[in-house]
Design an enzyme around this catalytic site. Structure first.
Site, short mmCIF file in Angstrom:
data_model
loop_
_atom_site.label_atom_id
_atom_site.label_comp_id
_atom_site.label_asym_id
_atom_site.label_seq_id
_atom_site.Cartn_x
_atom_site.Cartn_y
_atom_site.Cartn_z
N LYS A 126 0.86 -1.20 0.00
CA LYS A 126 0.00 0.00 0.00
C LYS A 126 0.88 1.23 0.00
O LYS A 126 2.03 1.16 0.44
CB LYS A 126 -0.88 0.02 1.26
N ASP A 166 -7.06 4.36 -4.37
CA ASP A 166 -7.72 4.22 -3.07
C ASP A 166 -8.34 5.60 -2.83
O ASP A 166 -8.58 6.33 -3.81
CB ASP A 166 -6.69 3.83 -1.98
N1 GLU Z 1 -7.37 0.25 -2.73
C1 GLU Z 1 -8.15 -0.92 -3.04
C2 GLU Z 1 -8.15 -1.87 -1.86
O1 GLU Z 1 -8.20 -1.40 -0.74
C3 GLU Z 1 -7.76 -1.55 -4.36
C4 GLU Z 1 -6.33 -1.93 -4.52
C5 GLU Z 1 -5.96 -2.41 -5.92
O2 GLU Z 1 -6.80 -2.46 -6.80
O3 GLU Z 1 -4.77 -2.75 -6.06
O4 GLU Z 1 -8.17 -3.06 -1.97
#
Ligand code: GLU
Length: 445
Positions: A126, A166
């Site tokens: 992340k 996100d």
């Molecule tokens: N931010 C999204 C999550 O919390 C998607 C992440 C992504 O698609 O890599 O899973």
């Protein structure tokens, strides 16, 4: 918590001081894992938990950029590459003033298990920045994204680490980030980012996937009690990408979504939220939810306050972490709540989760219920790798299969460990075992 795990947890907390959300996420997972370690002593011998809680790599960097008036602005950028046992690091970027290392680590830690549950070959990571996009011009957003990628590009790649969106990062930002990556590296590497535009390597259904997936997961939970979304009274928090698509899907299945919110207040529309109007205001005009009231009759707008004051049979928290506390949960339960599907990451506090579970509410934790977004990102990677693009219907079918699969795996794991209907236990154990097995197989890394 199991005493052996508690000792490891305490060490993790002590060596990561001040990271409240990371502590919360680690504690929540550890609380589920005692019985797994009774059956699998090799996980303790292999120091799996100690390794899991220490990210493989953490990058913190300066993001210097110039605003429209020519003033220099400095933000902080993060990328936490948490675990690559199952595939390249995968997870979104969050641009929000609250972002700090503890928040990025909580999100990255959750992402490991979520991504494992999808059954797709993706590790967990992340990132993000404390940059506040609110009130910034399009040109400022572009310059910020270019500055952010000017450092990030050296750490990512289709086989290494694949960021996505996100909170505060959607299609527009992914476009600017991709453009800068391409310019610096001189490579059209489609698989380096997901959430791309449909004409340049994106996947159909990716924008809808998190919200749709959350509703599909909740529908599967409701089915276990002979229920469905049809006729339910639903409250959704948030009004961003996840919330809007959850509202659309819940209403398509026959529910009435009566309320949603933004950080300033919430609307109550007893006739059911007009999704086209909401999309127009939030996605096209990038406006505030308050504007919805002026454009539709018989709608209440409550300035400030909590959307969880509105009664619901199904609650879909799709805003942010720790948005439902124990009191709000208790009020919802008293007023007829049947199910909760977490579209956001960790939106329920530990107290709220305890209230839901004690009342035997169907509770779908984020790492299972909102996995449709990242799962569809993995489908986007698959399309990029084969230079193909799938139809909406085919991609939606794959998403549905994946969500039903996650539901069934969580339910089966909860049964296997003697606590039927406990999706928290099922998700934590199901995700953990997959990652732990892969880590042991790959040796001491
Ligand atoms: N931010 C999204 C999550 O919390 C998607 C992440 C992504 O698609 O890599 O899973």
């Amino acid at each position: 918590m199991d005493a052996r795990l508690e000792a490891i947890r305490d060490t993790v907390l002590a060596r990561n001081p001040g990271e409240a959300e990371f502590h919360q996420a680690v504690t929540e997972v550890f609380e589920s894992l005692g019985p797994v370690h009774d059956r699998h002593p090799e996980f303790l011998e292999g120091a799996v938990l100690e390794r899991l809680c220490e990210p493989e790599r953490q990058i913190i960097f300066r993001v210097p950029w110039a605003d429209d008036s020519g003033r220099f602005q400095i933000n902080r950028g993060f990328r936490v590459e948490f675990n690559s046992a199952l595939g390249p690091f995968k997870g979104g970027l969050r641009f929000h003033p609250s972002v700090n290392l503890g928040i990025v680590k909580f999100l990255g830690f959750e992402q490991i298990f979520k991504n494992a549950l999808t059954g797709m070959p993706i590790g967990g990571g992340k990132g993000g920045s404390d940059f506040d996009p609110r009130g910034r011009s399009d040109a400022e957003i572009m310059r910020f994204c270019q500055a952010f990628m000017t450092e990030l590009y050296r750490h990512i790649g289709e086989y290494t680490d694949v960021p996505a969106g996100d909170i505060g990062v959607g299609g527009r930002e992914i476009g600017y980030l991709f453009g800068q990556y391409k310019r610096i590296t001189n490579r059209y590497e489609s698989g380096v980012l997901t959430g791309k535009g449909i004409s340049w390597g994106g996947s159909l259904v990716r924008p809808e996937a998190t919200g749709f997936g959350t509703v599909i997961f909740a529908e599967e939970m409701l089915k276990t009690r002979g229920l469905s979304f049809d006729g339910q009274r639903v409250v959704v928090s948030g009004s961003g990408n996840v919330a809007i698509n959850a509202i659309a899907k819940a209403q398509a299945l026959g529910a009435t979504v009566v309320a949603c919110s933004d950080s300033s207040g919430y609307i109550v529309d007893e006739a059911g939220i007009d999704v086209d109007l909401l999309r127009q205001i939030k996605e096209v005009e990038r406006g505030r939810l308050k504007e919805y009231q002026a454009r539709r009759s018989a709608v209440d707008y409550v300035d400030g306050g909590s959307v969880w004051d509105v009664d619901a049979t199904v609650a879909l928290p799709c805003a942010t972490q720790n948005e439902i506390d124990g009191d709000a949960a208790a009020r919802l339960v008293r007023n007829g709540l049947l199910a909760v599907g977490e579209g956001a990451n960790m939106p329920s506090t530990p107290d709220a989760v305890a209230v839901f579970q004690d009342a035997r509410i169907l509770f779908g934790p984020g790492k299972a219920a909102n996995a449709g977004g990242v799962a569809t990102s993995a489908l986007e990677m698959q399309q990029n790798a084969s230079r193909d693009s799938w139809s909406f219907a085919h991609t939606e079918e794959r998403l549905t299969e994946i969500m039903v699969g996650i539901h069934d795996r969580c339910a089966a794991t909860a049964d296997e460990y003697g606590d039927p209907g406990n999706y928290v236990l099922g998700a934590n154990i199901g995700g953990f075992v997959k990652v732990a097995d892969a880590m042991l197989a790959q040796g001491l890394i």
